[in-house]
Scaffold this motif. Structure first.
Motif, mmCIF file in Angstrom:
data_model
loop_
_atom_site.group_PDB
_atom_site.id
_atom_site.type_symbol
_atom_site.label_atom_id
_atom_site.label_comp_id
_atom_site.label_asym_id
_atom_site.label_seq_id
_atom_site.Cartn_x
_atom_site.Cartn_y
_atom_site.Cartn_z
ATOM 1 N N VAL A 352 -10.601 -2.028 13.521
ATOM 2 C CA VAL A 352 -10.278 -2.717 12.267
ATOM 3 C C VAL A 352 -10.686 -4.183 12.344
ATOM 4 C CG1 VAL A 352 -8.389 -3.493 10.788
ATOM 5 C CG2 VAL A 352 -8.453 -1.122 11.585
ATOM 6 N N GLU A 353 -10.419 -4.818 13.474
ATOM 7 C CA GLU A 353 -10.777 -6.237 13.598
ATOM 8 C C GLU A 353 -12.284 -6.460 13.466
ATOM 9 O OE1 GLU A 353 -7.060 -7.678 16.458
ATOM 10 O OE2 GLU A 353 -9.027 -7.297 17.329
ATOM 11 N N PHE A 354 -13.075 -5.552 14.017
ATOM 12 C CA PHE A 354 -14.531 -5.718 13.951
ATOM 13 C C PHE A 354 -15.105 -5.359 12.580
ATOM 14 C CE2 PHE A 354 -14.604 -5.671 18.682
ATOM 15 C CZ PHE A 354 -15.484 -6.724 18.879
ATOM 16 N N PHE A 355 -14.481 -4.421 11.869
ATOM 17 C CA PHE A 355 -15.128 -3.875 10.678
ATOM 18 C C PHE A 355 -14.486 -4.260 9.348
ATOM 19 C CE2 PHE A 355 -17.011 -1.247 13.925
ATOM 20 C CZ PHE A 355 -18.264 -0.930 13.418
ATOM 21 N N PRO A 385 -6.502 3.577 11.756
ATOM 22 C CA PRO A 385 -6.256 2.842 10.509
ATOM 23 C C PRO A 385 -7.535 2.421 9.801
ATOM 24 C CG PRO A 385 -5.818 1.435 12.412
ATOM 25 C CD PRO A 385 -6.064 2.812 12.941
ATOM 26 N N LEU A 386 -8.672 2.536 10.487
ATOM 27 C CA LEU A 386 -9.935 2.132 9.864
ATOM 28 C C LEU A 386 -10.305 3.051 8.704
ATOM 29 C CD1 LEU A 386 -12.202 0.039 10.049
ATOM 30 C CD2 LEU A 386 -13.407 1.590 11.600
ATOM 31 N N PHE A 387 -9.821 4.300 8.724
ATOM 32 C CA PHE A 387 -10.149 5.218 7.629
ATOM 33 C C PHE A 387 -9.703 4.644 6.283
ATOM 34 C CE2 PHE A 387 -9.904 8.450 11.121
ATOM 35 C CZ PHE A 387 -11.217 8.882 11.039
ATOM 36 N N SER A 388 -8.514 4.061 6.235
ATOM 37 C CA SER A 388 -8.007 3.535 4.963
ATOM 38 C C SER A 388 -8.370 2.072 4.762
ATOM 39 C CB SER A 388 -6.483 3.703 4.894
ATOM 40 O OG SER A 388 -5.846 3.045 5.979
ATOM 41 N N THR A 389 -8.956 1.449 5.775
ATOM 42 C CA THR A 389 -9.359 0.047 5.651
ATOM 43 C C THR A 389 -10.687 -0.078 4.923
ATOM 44 O OG1 THR A 389 -8.196 -0.523 7.705
ATOM 45 C CG2 THR A 389 -9.907 -2.044 6.962
ATOM 46 N N ALA A 429 -3.220 4.954 1.175
ATOM 47 C CA ALA A 429 -3.915 3.752 0.686
ATOM 48 C C ALA A 429 -3.525 3.502 -0.753
ATOM 49 C CB ALA A 429 -5.425 3.947 0.806
ATOM 50 N N ASP A 430 -3.145 2.272 -1.053
ATOM 51 C CA ASP A 430 -2.714 1.874 -2.405
ATOM 52 C C ASP A 430 -1.558 2.736 -2.909
ATOM 53 O OD1 ASP A 430 -4.831 -0.005 -2.476
ATOM 54 O OD2 ASP A 430 -6.213 1.543 -3.154
ATOM 55 N N ASN A 431 -0.736 3.218 -1.971
ATOM 56 C CA ASN A 431 0.415 4.054 -2.304
ATOM 57 C C ASN A 431 0.029 5.334 -3.042
ATOM 58 O OD1 ASN A 431 2.261 2.178 -1.194
ATOM 59 N ND2 ASN A 431 2.198 0.972 -3.074
ATOM 60 N N LYS A 432 -1.180 5.804 -2.788
ATOM 61 C CA LYS A 432 -1.655 7.044 -3.390
ATOM 62 C C LYS A 432 -2.011 8.033 -2.284
ATOM 63 C CE LYS A 432 -3.790 4.697 -7.350
ATOM 64 N NZ LYS A 432 -5.079 4.431 -8.058
ATOM 65 N N SER A 433 -2.035 9.293 -2.645
ATOM 66 C CA SER A 433 -2.456 10.307 -1.677
ATOM 67 C C SER A 433 -3.854 9.987 -1.183
ATOM 68 C CB SER A 433 -2.443 11.697 -2.331
ATOM 69 O OG SER A 433 -2.913 12.670 -1.425
ATOM 70 N N TYR A 580 -2.093 -0.368 9.204
ATOM 71 C CA TYR A 580 -1.973 0.767 8.306
ATOM 72 C C TYR A 580 -1.487 0.295 6.936
ATOM 73 C CZ TYR A 580 -2.524 3.623 12.498
ATOM 74 O OH TYR A 580 -3.032 4.201 13.642
ATOM 75 N N SER A 581 -1.566 1.167 5.945
ATOM 76 C CA SER A 581 -1.070 0.839 4.616
ATOM 77 C C SER A 581 0.430 0.571 4.702
ATOM 78 C CB SER A 581 -1.343 1.984 3.655
ATOM 79 O OG SER A 581 -0.618 3.138 4.051
ATOM 80 N N PRO A 582 0.991 -0.182 3.762
ATOM 81 C CA PRO A 582 2.399 -0.584 3.871
ATOM 82 C C PRO A 582 3.367 0.573 4.099
ATOM 83 C CG PRO A 582 1.326 -1.853 2.161
ATOM 84 C CD PRO A 582 0.315 -0.825 2.624
ATOM 85 N N GLU A 583 3.180 1.699 3.415
ATOM 86 C CA GLU A 583 4.095 2.833 3.602
ATOM 87 C C GLU A 583 4.069 3.336 5.032
ATOM 88 O OE1 GLU A 583 4.299 6.152 0.835
ATOM 89 O OE2 GLU A 583 3.209 4.937 -0.631
ATOM 90 N N VAL A 584 2.862 3.503 5.573
ATOM 91 C CA VAL A 584 2.714 4.015 6.932
ATOM 92 C C VAL A 584 3.147 2.962 7.940
ATOM 93 C CG1 VAL A 584 1.073 4.909 8.617
ATOM 94 C CG2 VAL A 584 0.866 5.554 6.212
#
Length: 836
Positions: A352-355, A385-389, A429-433, A580-584
């Motif tokens: 995540v830090e690199f991308f 966590p990069l998947f949702s970033t 991500a964005d509180n959505k599925s 991660y997204s806020p929920e996770v």
């Protein structure tokens, strides 16, 4: 229409020897074929060009039907008379038979299959889709499914590739099935027959691309001779719709091309890559593209010149774009010299830090290839966590079919449940599925590309991966790349039918073993999210928890006398949970809501920390390791129950591995438990750790020609000590008086099997030989071997049902060979049903 007669019972009932080379494409005769009503009289393949996947589909249909039903059907390129199996593209079918509405919703690589009516129709959106439909039809037939129905099948994602880690010298990094099928002595292999056979296997599970060389790429792959070789490989894979791709070494313009730099913003470097790419595409016009590992684990990359990773990826993207190529750019970028003493440092943060700041800066034909977890193919990790970033960048998931950290195909570990857990994970991500599977398909963030990359590493071994049962993982990878919603058990059951036949006992047994295998391995290797406690700086095979810490690789456990685990919270730790997204993130930040199986991934706790089960962390460790090893013992008896139901060649091959796994799981169990028992000084409530009443330690026997040896790591030897011959040319003898009551025992001997020699052993009671063996596992197992006495080389052999009289003299004679000094750890006298 043709009706079948009953196949002779012997034809379908014999368990004839098989070497595994046909994998799930055996096309074995189907029992009770007379129950199935009819088959068309011919095959119509709507393309007669031999390099066409449609032509291949026709040939495959002919071969499959001949094997399944002993019927020879003719293949034609046109036909309108008799009933036919018609295979081709939408366009070809429309020209020959007229338009059909059923095909309108087909997508690239998708197919329509209808077994209703007079003709069987197999229609692909493109030629590759038509071939996939043919394999689908044959799979149904081979499983005895003759139901009449019609349906469409479209891929979940456009990219479904394998990554092979083959080296130019013919070796394979993390390959356990023999030497390379692509390279030999620095060049592309002259004989490409095996590559064609592999392309056939890949096509049957709907894999459409293959990177044939190691991500740690050798620049000489770009020589004129090797580019011609790439062309030969592409030529034999093209009929199967499998597009060839290659890994690149970022420094090639300098180290191979003679330029003064490899700076991606240097116009001469850019031009060099464009010219080189054009040369390759001239020979391989349908090349899939490039895979790039840059600035990771010592590999060169754009950061050398203070350029971004996007600058590097886009340079390649520009070169392949005119040819329709794709750049797969690995997110496996991290500093392997980070300082553990800094509490905030964390390799898991690296991707995540690199991308994250590069999102949206990659060209449209770049796909960032993300390992499923933040570290490296561990037995359990959270989804990266990069998947949702990355919301504005196409992504793919990188899975590993070759189980580098999970037993190296010497331990049964069925991986589909692990992969499913990641693919089904909702990143919110964005509180959505926002399931990982829907991100990598491009659906969630509306990206044009995406998919899966599976590190496979097949070799010349007839089993392809070094193990018959391991092939379930390759089959499952293809199934999940096509449809991530597929069920792990359903995939497995289908693979078993195609591979081993219809016997329900065989199917139920392999399913039981396979579905228990990942939980068992997790239990006896590393649980609660602590990672696989293997030796990370050597072979990645056996146990060595201490190797995780005290180095710059960042796979730390931060274990000390009182506590264990990585604090990855935002509040007190590395902040990884906050990626991660806020929920996770909220779930992982709070120790109460973090699932126990990821507790030590996200939290640093005392050994006495209570889990949701009520057990302490340390007691869970003790119990889990005993439970996991106990499960591995059951795999032996389960497989033994199939004797006579599986052909002898495969039965014996699998039995050998299950016996090895049973023994090596005990090495894992004892090693990990002893390490943390010594470190924490907290006793096992069940009083098992360090207490082995059935063992006789080798160092406590009377020795002649043997000497004691302090094993390192200490916990990979019972009592921390083994024996070795005094010299590499001295025969050693170890004797003892049997202290156990008279009766029948299984005599188990733990020893060390080093590469570099093949010591021989003989064991006797009162000079009556009860067994002999050689230290030759390097010839029988495909794992990365060791030259040391350690958790990788530790193994056992067992002689069952030996009649023993109390007071008998047990003698073991060891004859060293090469560097292998006939090492022995201990002997166990096990009453029936007991595992020490």
């Amino acid at each position: 229409m043709r009706f079948f007669s009953l196949l002779p019972a012997l034809l379908v009932g014999l368990a004839t020897a098989e070497d595994g080379s046909q994998a799930w494409l055996r096309y074995a005769p189907v029992p009770n074929a007379n129950r199935y009503h009819s088959l068309p009289l011919s095959i119509v393949a709507l393309n007669s060009t031999k390099s066409s996947p449609v032509y291949t589909a026709g040939q495959e249909l002919q071969k499959g039907i001949k094997g399944i039903f002993q019927e020879q059907l003719n293949v034609n390129s046109a036909g309108k008379g008799s009933s036919s199996i018609i295979v081709g593209t939408i366009d070809a079918y429309s020209k020959a038979y007229g338009d059909c509405d059923e095909f309108k919703e087909l997508e690239d690589d998708g197919f329509y299959l209808s077994t209703e009516g007079r003709d069987v129709k197999i229609i692909g959106k493109n030629e590759r889709g038509a071939l996939y439909g043919a394999f689908e039809y044959l799979s149904r037939l081979a499983q005895g499914n003759f139901a009449s129905d019609s349906y469409l099948a479209n891929p979940h994602a456009p990219i479904r590739w394998t990554n092979e880690w083959d080296n130019m010298d013919g070796s394979i990094e993390r390959g356990y099935g023999g030497p390379s099928i692509f390279f030999q002595n620095g060049y592309v292999a002259d004989n490409v027959t095996r590559a064609a056979e592999y392309a056939r296997l890949l096509a049957s599970i709907r894999i459409n691309g293959i990177i044939i060389n190691n991500v740690n790429a050798n620049v000489t792959l770009l020589s004129a001779r090797n580019i011609e070789g790439l062309g030969r490989l592409a030529d034999v894979m093209r009929p199967y719709g499998v597009q060839l791709g290659i890994s690149l070494n970022f420094s090639s313009p300098q180290s191979f091309g003679g330029l003064s730099s490899y700076d991606p913003l240097d116009p001469s470097v850019d031009a060099w890559w464009t010219n080189t790419t054009n040369t390759i595409y001239k020979r391989v016009p349908d090349m899939a593209g490039y895979l790039v590992k840059a600035n990771s684990e010592g590999q060169p990359g754009p950061l050398t010149y203070n350029r971004t990773l996007a600058d590097g990826a886009n340079m390649f993207a520009r070169a392949v774009k005119p040819h329709g190529g794709v750049i797969m750019f690995r997110a496996f970028v991290y500093d392997n010299h980070i300082n553990e003493s800094n509490w905030k440092n964390d390799r898991a943060n690296a991707a995540v830090e690199f991308f994250k700041d590069l999102d949206g800066k990659f060209d449209e034909n770049v796909v960032v290839q993300i390992k499923y977890g933040p570290i490296d193919f561990q037995v359990r990790e959270p989804a990266s966590p990069l998947f949702s970033t990355l919301r504005n960048t196409s992504t793919s998931i990188e899975l590993q079919v070759t189980p580098e950290y999970l037993g190296q195909n010497c331990h049964l570990v069925y991986l589909a449940p692990l992969w499913k857990e990641i693919l089904d994970f909702d990143t919110r991500a964005d509180n959505k599925s926002s399931k990982v599977s829907n991100i990598i398909s491009g659906q969630r963030f509306k990206r044009p590309l995406g998919g899966s990359a599976g590190v496979v590493n097949v070799g010349t071994n007839t089993t392809w991966l070094g193990s018959h049962l391991a092939m379930s993982n390759l089959y499952a990878y293809g199934a999940l790349a096509w449809d991530p919603s597929a069920d792990s058990v359903d995939i497995l059951r289908e693979w078993i039918r195609l591979t081993f036949g219809f016997d329900e006992k065989v199917s139920d047994t392999i399913i039981e073993m396979s579905m228990k295998s990942w939980p068992a391995y997790e239990n006896y290797s590393g649980n609660l999210g602590i990672q696989t406690l293997t030796d990370i700086i050597y072979t990645h095979f056996g146990p060595n928890p201490a190797s995780q810490d005290g180095n710059g690789w960042g796979q730390w456990t931060r274990a000390d006398k009182f506590s264990i685990g990585m604090d990855r919270t935002v509040k007190n730790g590395t902040g990884n949970a906050g990626q991660y997204s806020p929920e996770v993130a909220q779930r992982y930040e709070n120790i109460e809501t973090t699932p126990d199986n990821l507790l030590l991934w996200f939290h640093h706790v005392n050994y006495t920390q209570k889990l949701k089960s009520g057990k302490s962390v340390i007691q869970h460790f003790y119990d889990a390791h005993y439970e996991g090893a106990a499960t591995a013992q059951t795999f032996v008896s389960l497989w033994e129950s199939l004797k006579g139901k599986v052909d002898e060649e495969r039965y014996n091959h699998i039995m050998f591995r299950q016996v090895f796994q049973a023994g090596h799981s005990l090495v894992w169990r004892d090693s990990i438990n002893q390490f943390y028992h010594n470190l924490s000084e907290i006793p096992d409530e069940a009083k098992r750790v360090g207490n082995h009443p059935y063992r006789i330690e080798a160092e406590k026997m009377s020795l002649d020609g043997y000497k004691t040896y302090a094993v390192n790591p200490f916990h990979t030897a019972s009592g921390y000590t083994a024996i070795v011959t005094t010299t590499n040319s001295t025969t050693g003898t170890a004797t003892t008086t049997v202290p156990f009551d008279s009766g029948a025992y299984d005599i188990a001997i733990n020893y060390y099997d080093l590469i570099g020699g093949k010591a021989s052993y003989e064991v006797s009671l009162n000079n009556r030989t009860i067994g002999a063996w050689r230290g030759d596992l390097e010839d029988k197992l495909g794992h990365a071997p060791s030259i040391y006495l350690d958790g990788h080389s530790a193994t056992r052999i067992t002689f069952k049902g030996v009649e023993v009289t109390k007071g008998d003299t047990l003698k073991i004679v060891g004859r060293p060979d090469g560097i292998e000094p006939a090492p022995i750890d201990y002997v166990s006298f096990l009453p029936p049903g007991v595992v020490d």
